[in-house]
Scaffold this motif. Structure first.
Motif, PDB file in Angstrom:
ATOM      1  N   UNK A 194       5.224 -24.120  17.121  1.00  0.00           N
ATOM      2  CA  UNK A 194       4.714 -25.372  17.431  1.00  0.00           C
ATOM      3  C   UNK A 194       3.433 -25.484  17.363  1.00  0.00           C
ATOM      4  N   UNK A 195       2.429 -24.347  17.893  1.00  0.00           N
ATOM      5  CA  UNK A 195       0.850 -24.517  17.708  1.00  0.00           C
ATOM      6  C   UNK A 195       0.597 -24.544  16.441  1.00  0.00           C
ATOM      7  N   UNK A 196       0.983 -23.601  15.613  1.00  0.00           N
ATOM      8  CA  UNK A 196       0.685 -23.495  14.129  1.00  0.00           C
ATOM      9  C   UNK A 196       0.992 -25.053  13.482  1.00  0.00           C
ATOM     10  N   UNK A 197       2.111 -25.651  13.706  1.00  0.00           N
ATOM     11  CA  UNK A 197       2.383 -26.858  12.868  1.00  0.00           C
ATOM     12  C   UNK A 197       1.409 -27.979  13.793  1.00  0.00           C
ATOM     13  N   UNK A 198       1.190 -27.958  15.062  1.00  0.00           N
ATOM     14  CA  UNK A 198       0.349 -28.904  15.424  1.00  0.00           C
ATOM     15  C   UNK A 198      -1.142 -28.842  14.833  1.00  0.00           C
ATOM     16  N   UNK A 199      -1.570 -27.611  14.728  1.00  0.00           N
ATOM     17  CA  UNK A 199      -3.016 -27.388  14.227  1.00  0.00           C
ATOM     18  C   UNK A 199      -3.020 -27.761  12.914  1.00  0.00           C
ATOM     19  N   UNK A 200      -1.997 -27.532  11.870  1.00  0.00           N
ATOM     20  CA  UNK A 200      -2.140 -27.998  10.613  1.00  0.00           C
ATOM     21  C   UNK A 200      -1.821 -29.405  10.543  1.00  0.00           C
ATOM     22  N   UNK A 201      -1.167 -30.230  11.505  1.00  0.00           N
ATOM     23  CA  UNK A 201      -1.011 -31.505  11.527  1.00  0.00           C
ATOM     24  C   UNK A 201      -2.182 -32.134  11.859  1.00  0.00           C
ATOM     25  N   UNK A 202      -2.768 -31.638  12.837  1.00  0.00           N
ATOM     26  CA  UNK A 202      -4.134 -32.078  13.316  1.00  0.00           C
ATOM     27  C   UNK A 202      -5.382 -31.956  12.271  1.00  0.00           C
ATOM     28  N   UNK A 203      -5.270 -30.873  11.578  1.00  0.00           N
ATOM     29  CA  UNK A 203      -6.238 -30.987  10.382  1.00  0.00           C
ATOM     30  C   UNK A 203      -5.901 -32.096   9.472  1.00  0.00           C
ATOM     31  N   UNK A 204      -4.693 -32.169   9.360  1.00  0.00           N
ATOM     32  CA  UNK A 204      -4.402 -33.306   8.199  1.00  0.00           C
ATOM     33  C   UNK A 204      -4.952 -34.638   8.805  1.00  0.00           C
ATOM     34  N   UNK A 205      -4.420 -34.984   9.855  1.00  0.00           N
ATOM     35  CA  UNK A 205      -4.884 -36.276  10.390  1.00  0.00           C
ATOM     36  C   UNK A 205      -6.429 -36.279  10.451  1.00  0.00           C
ATOM     37  N   UNK A 206      -6.945 -35.385  10.991  1.00  0.00           N
ATOM     38  CA  UNK A 206      -8.395 -35.290  10.961  1.00  0.00           C
ATOM     39  C   UNK A 206      -9.092 -35.600   9.688  1.00  0.00           C
ATOM     40  N   UNK A 207      -8.465 -35.012   8.691  1.00  0.00           N
ATOM     41  CA  UNK A 207      -9.155 -35.214   7.152  1.00  0.00           C
ATOM     42  C   UNK A 207      -8.885 -36.678   6.696  1.00  0.00           C
ATOM     43  N   UNK A 208      -7.645 -37.049   7.180  1.00  0.00           N
ATOM     44  CA  UNK A 208      -7.394 -38.647   6.534  1.00  0.00           C
ATOM     45  C   UNK A 208      -8.392 -39.496   7.225  1.00  0.00           C
ATOM     46  N   UNK A 209      -8.609 -39.462   8.445  1.00  0.00           N
ATOM     47  CA  UNK A 209      -9.339 -40.099   9.393  1.00  0.00           C
ATOM     48  C   UNK A 209     -10.811 -40.087   9.127  1.00  0.00           C
ATOM     49  N   UNK A 210     -11.061 -38.955   8.906  1.00  0.00           N
ATOM     50  CA  UNK A 210     -12.672 -38.653   8.717  1.00  0.00           C
ATOM     51  C   UNK A 210     -12.933 -39.353   7.229  1.00  0.00           C
ATOM     52  N   UNK A 211     -12.207 -39.201   6.212  1.00  0.00           N
ATOM     53  CA  UNK A 211     -12.340 -39.771   4.870  1.00  0.00           C
ATOM     54  C   UNK A 211     -12.139 -41.243   4.861  1.00  0.00           C
ATOM     55  N   UNK A 212     -11.531 -41.571   5.438  1.00  0.00           N
ATOM     56  CA  UNK A 212     -11.307 -43.137   5.708  1.00  0.00           C
ATOM     57  C   UNK A 212     -12.586 -43.730   6.280  1.00  0.00           C
ATOM     58  N   UNK A 213     -12.964 -43.162   7.300  1.00  0.00           N
ATOM     59  CA  UNK A 213     -14.131 -43.617   8.139  1.00  0.00           C
ATOM     60  C   UNK A 213     -15.349 -43.371   7.226  1.00  0.00           C
ATOM     61  N   UNK A 214     -15.569 -42.285   6.549  1.00  0.00           N
ATOM     62  CA  UNK A 214     -16.695 -42.329   5.791  1.00  0.00           C
ATOM     63  C   UNK A 214     -16.654 -43.036   4.379  1.00  0.00           C
ATOM     64  N   UNK A 215     -15.511 -43.310   3.975  1.00  0.00           N
ATOM     65  CA  UNK A 215     -15.433 -44.075   2.681  1.00  0.00           C
ATOM     66  C   UNK A 215     -15.756 -45.553   3.387  1.00  0.00           C
ATOM     67  N   UNK A 216     -15.140 -46.092   4.479  1.00  0.00           N
ATOM     68  CA  UNK A 216     -15.408 -47.528   4.888  1.00  0.00           C
ATOM     69  C   UNK A 216     -17.029 -47.587   5.252  1.00  0.00           C
ATOM     70  N   UNK A 217     -17.419 -46.475   5.868  1.00  0.00           N
ATOM     71  CA  UNK A 217     -18.895 -46.806   6.085  1.00  0.00           C
ATOM     72  C   UNK A 217     -19.881 -46.776   4.857  1.00  0.00           C
ATOM     73  N   UNK A 218     -19.452 -46.004   3.971  1.00  0.00           N
ATOM     74  CA  UNK A 218     -20.196 -45.795   2.759  1.00  0.00           C
ATOM     75  C   UNK A 218     -19.997 -47.091   1.558  1.00  0.00           C
ATOM     76  N   UNK A 219     -19.055 -47.844   1.990  1.00  0.00           N
ATOM     77  CA  UNK A 219     -18.922 -49.194   1.182  1.00  0.00           C
ATOM     78  C   UNK A 219     -19.781 -50.181   1.584  1.00  0.00           C
ATOM     79  N   UNK A 220     -20.475 -49.928   2.706  1.00  0.00           N
ATOM     80  CA  UNK A 220     -21.420 -50.951   3.397  1.00  0.00           C
ATOM     81  C   UNK A 220     -22.907 -50.359   2.926  1.00  0.00           C
TER      82      UNK A 220
END
Length: 158
Positions: free
Chosen positions: A90-116
């Motif tokens: 469970x810990x490994x699955x949560x770690x992988x899922x946490x990294x995936x959600x972080x990657x998506x959120x971080x990319x969206x935030x940077x893409x949204x910021x850079x579009x401005x």
């Protein structure tokens, strides 16, 4: 135990701040002057939304880094015997899922910021900052669950 609770609250607060900053940045961006030319929608740069988006990305980064630095990301270094444990799985699955959600959120935030940062024209207007902000809230739940399982499993494997 009290330290674990405080750290979980700090992660929650950082992710919450990141999400609220991103939503505020989207609101500021939506108030910007837009020009529609046939199928294209053009807008002027909104530097306040740029700064809010970068601040949200920084808060998200810190909220993601804290539990991984404190647990040593031990989910990667378990031996073959430890992999049979349900908590390790469970810990490994949560770690992988946490990294995936972080990657998506971080990319969206940077893409949204850079579009401005410059004038931009698009066929479709994306609310990347708002979606990234909402993803920060999901990140909070998953990262706290990862941290709790990682620290609960640590005494067993020591």
């Amino acid at each position: 135990m009290a330290t674990k609770g405080r750290l979980c609250m700090a992660i929650l607060a950082l992710d919450f701040c990141a999400g609220m900053l991103a939503i505020q940045a989207q609101a500021v961006e939506n108030k910007a002057k837009r020009v529609a030319v046939m199928f294209l929608r053009c807008k002027d740069p909104v530097y306040r939304a740029y700064h809010l988006g970068l601040a949200a990305a920084a808060f998200l980064f810190v909220a993601h880094a804290i539990p991984y630095f404190l647990t040593g990301c031990g989910c990667i270094y378990y031996s073959r015997q430890d992999m049979d444990s349900i908590r390790a799985s469970i810990n490994r699955k949560l770690a992988v899922f946490s990294w995936m959600v972080f990657g998506v959120a971080f990319w969206l935030l940077l893409a949204g910021a850079m579009s401005n940062t410059k004038n931009s024209c698009w066929f479709i207007h994306f609310d990347t900052l708002a979606v990234g902000g909402n993803t920060c809230f999901i990140h909070a739940v998953i990262t706290i669950a990862y941290y709790v399982t990682a620290t609960a499993a640590a005494p067993e494997f020591a």
